[in-house]
Design a protein around this motif. Structure first.
Motif, PDB file in Angstrom:
ATOM      1  N   UNK A 205       0.852  -1.190   0.000  1.00  0.00           N
ATOM      2  CA  UNK A 205       0.000   0.000   0.000  1.00  0.00           C
ATOM      3  C   UNK A 205       0.885   1.236   0.000  1.00  0.00           C
ATOM      4  N   UNK A 206       0.401   2.283  -0.658  1.00  0.00           N
ATOM      5  CA  UNK A 206       1.186   3.523  -0.717  1.00  0.00           C
ATOM      6  C   UNK A 206       1.501   4.035   0.685  1.00  0.00           C
ATOM      7  N   UNK A 207       0.530   3.899   1.600  1.00  0.00           N
ATOM      8  CA  UNK A 207       0.756   4.189   3.009  1.00  0.00           C
ATOM      9  C   UNK A 207       1.019   2.856   3.701  1.00  0.00           C
ATOM     10  N   UNK A 208       2.249   2.558   4.092  1.00  0.00           N
ATOM     11  CA  UNK A 208       2.585   1.224   4.604  1.00  0.00           C
ATOM     12  C   UNK A 208       1.749   0.791   5.803  1.00  0.00           C
ATOM     13  N   UNK A 209       1.302   1.752   6.618  1.00  0.00           N
ATOM     14  CA  UNK A 209       0.513   1.401   7.793  1.00  0.00           C
ATOM     15  C   UNK A 209      -0.752   0.642   7.445  1.00  0.00           C
ATOM     16  N   UNK A 210      -1.358   0.952   6.304  1.00  0.00           N
ATOM     17  CA  UNK A 210      -2.559   0.245   5.858  1.00  0.00           C
ATOM     18  C   UNK A 210      -2.250  -1.233   5.609  1.00  0.00           C
ATOM     19  N   UNK A 211      -1.109  -1.490   4.989  1.00  0.00           N
ATOM     20  CA  UNK A 211      -0.721  -2.871   4.718  1.00  0.00           C
ATOM     21  C   UNK A 211      -0.462  -3.621   6.025  1.00  0.00           C
ATOM     22  N   UNK A 212       0.157  -2.952   6.967  1.00  0.00           N
ATOM     23  CA  UNK A 212       0.413  -3.568   8.273  1.00  0.00           C
ATOM     24  C   UNK A 212      -0.897  -3.900   8.984  1.00  0.00           C
ATOM     25  N   UNK A 213      -1.859  -2.997   8.900  1.00  0.00           N
ATOM     26  CA  UNK A 213      -3.177  -3.255   9.503  1.00  0.00           C
ATOM     27  C   UNK A 213      -3.849  -4.462   8.859  1.00  0.00           C
ATOM     28  N   UNK A 214      -3.756  -4.556   7.529  1.00  0.00           N
ATOM     29  CA  UNK A 214      -4.368  -5.689   6.834  1.00  0.00           C
ATOM     30  C   UNK A 214      -3.660  -6.992   7.202  1.00  0.00           C
ATOM     31  N   UNK A 215      -2.349  -6.947   7.395  1.00  0.00           N
ATOM     32  CA  UNK A 215      -1.625  -8.138   7.829  1.00  0.00           C
ATOM     33  C   UNK A 215      -2.185  -8.642   9.151  1.00  0.00           C
TER      34      UNK A 215
END
Length: 368
Positions: A205-215
């Motif tokens: 994700x362009x904003x890495x925090x979103x990807x971390x949340x999805x993980x």
């Protein structure tokens, strides 16, 4: 079929809220409803003498947009005739419905969702309004499920046919980890028994925090479903796509994100993003080599008018031709790249909205 479908004696329409939709809507049941939607559109598009009498038909105009001071209202009416309500069931229904969606981007500043939707389900014989179904979660599931259906018929079924035990495992890439990216990832996890085992999920994700949340969400999903897949947050889109068998692009990007050099020779992509153009996320060198499939030709003529690629046909037509030796197959060439260019259509909301309504009636039958 609803016992009220013919008499429609109810004085007021049902209201089915988001929490109830979440409880009622099953991924595999929704997948079958979407298949019926796809097939109805392609069957309707055939010459009348070539239509299959045992398959549903449909009617849907292009969606309309009404500009307001703070946003926009989208209107998506549709009709699906003689669709099956469940796989293996002989029960059929004809459903008239209309989804209304509002998009007001400033809502976030006052703590409200930017996008809100409802599906209005009408009696197809009398025209009387039977139910209003809140449609935010419904839209998320129906959009992700459309990708599941396309992936199954274009990529997974041919792959299963080539394996001795008829099973397939995949590495999944999710480019864009917002609401739709999340729904797609969950959809693939929840339907593993029917479609393919997921062994790896790669997120960007362009904003890495979103990807971390999805993980974190997917880690919890693994516990709920007894899965043992690995989840990785990637620094680049190239890393996210590397070695993936199936990729979902679900961003608002107006610039290409995925290039041919990022991809294996044999890969399926579900392009879902809604940027300035529906086909902005994939670079031209991907479109130069791939075979594109769509949900409906009418929408593609408007929304993919500038796409330079080989559009093979509708996913529904692929399904109609399965197991029919007299019909030429439209399946992708083995070993190549297939792309499902997801546009979304009213008939999807019609069949899934009817599914929710029927399940609500069944769950509350003792109160009626």
């Amino acid at each position: 079929m609803s016992k009220h479908a013919a008499t429609n004696t109810r004085s007021r329409p049902m209201f089915i809220d988001e929490d109830q939709v979440k409880q009622l809507l099953d991924w595999n049941e929704a997948r079958y409803a979407i298949e019926q939607s796809f097939v109805s559109v392609s069957n309707q598009a055939r010459d009348p003498v070539a239509r299959f009498a045992d398959q549903p038909v449909s009617s849907q105009p292009a969606r309309t947009f009404v500009q307001a001071e703070g946003g926009v209202l989208l209107c998506m009416p549709g009709f699906v005739g003689q669709h099956r309500l469940a796989s293996g069931s002989s029960d059929r229904a004809s459903t008239l419905a209309c989804k209304l969606i509002t998009s007001f981007r400033k809502n976030a500043s006052i703590g409200l969702p930017s996008i809100n939707g409802e599906v209005f389900v009408f009696n197809s014989t009398t025209g009387k309004l039977e139910a209003i179904v809140e449609a935010n979660h419904l839209t998320g599931i129906r959009t992700a499920t459309a990708s599941l259906v396309a992936t199954d018929h274009l990529f997974l079924r041919p792959a299963r046919a080539r394996t001795p035990d008829g099973t397939v495992s995949i590495q999944l890439g999710i480019v864009g980890c917002g609401f739709q990216g999340m729904m797609h990832a969950i959809g693939f996890v929840r339907t593993q028994a029917a479609l393919a085992r997921v062994r790896v999920i790669r997120l960007w994700n362009r904003t890495p925090g979103r990807a971390t949340q999805l993980k974190e969400v997917l880690t919890e999903e693994a516990k709920k479903t007894g899965s043992n897949y690995s989840v990785f947050v990637c620094d680049t889109v190239e890393d996210c796509c590397r070695d993936c068998d199936v990729i979902v692009t679900a961003t608002g990007s107006s610039e290409p994100l995925v290039y041919r050099s990022f991809l294996k020779p044999n890969v399926h992509i579900n392009a879902v993003g809604a940027g300035e153009f529906h086909h902005a996320e994939l670079a031209q060198d991907v479109y130069d080599e791939c075979q594109v499939y769509i949900d409906h030709q009418e929408g593609a003529r408007k929304e993919l008018a500038t796409l330079r690629s080989n559009i093979v046909g509708e996913v529904g037509e692929v399904i109609l031709r399965e197991n029919r030796p007299q019909e030429e197959s439209l399946l992708p060439k083995p070993g190549g790249i297939s792309v499902f260019q997801s546009l979304g259509m009213a008939t999807e909301d019609v069949t899934v909205g009817r599914l929710v309504y029927e399940k609500y009636l069944k769950a509350h039958s003792d109160q009626m």
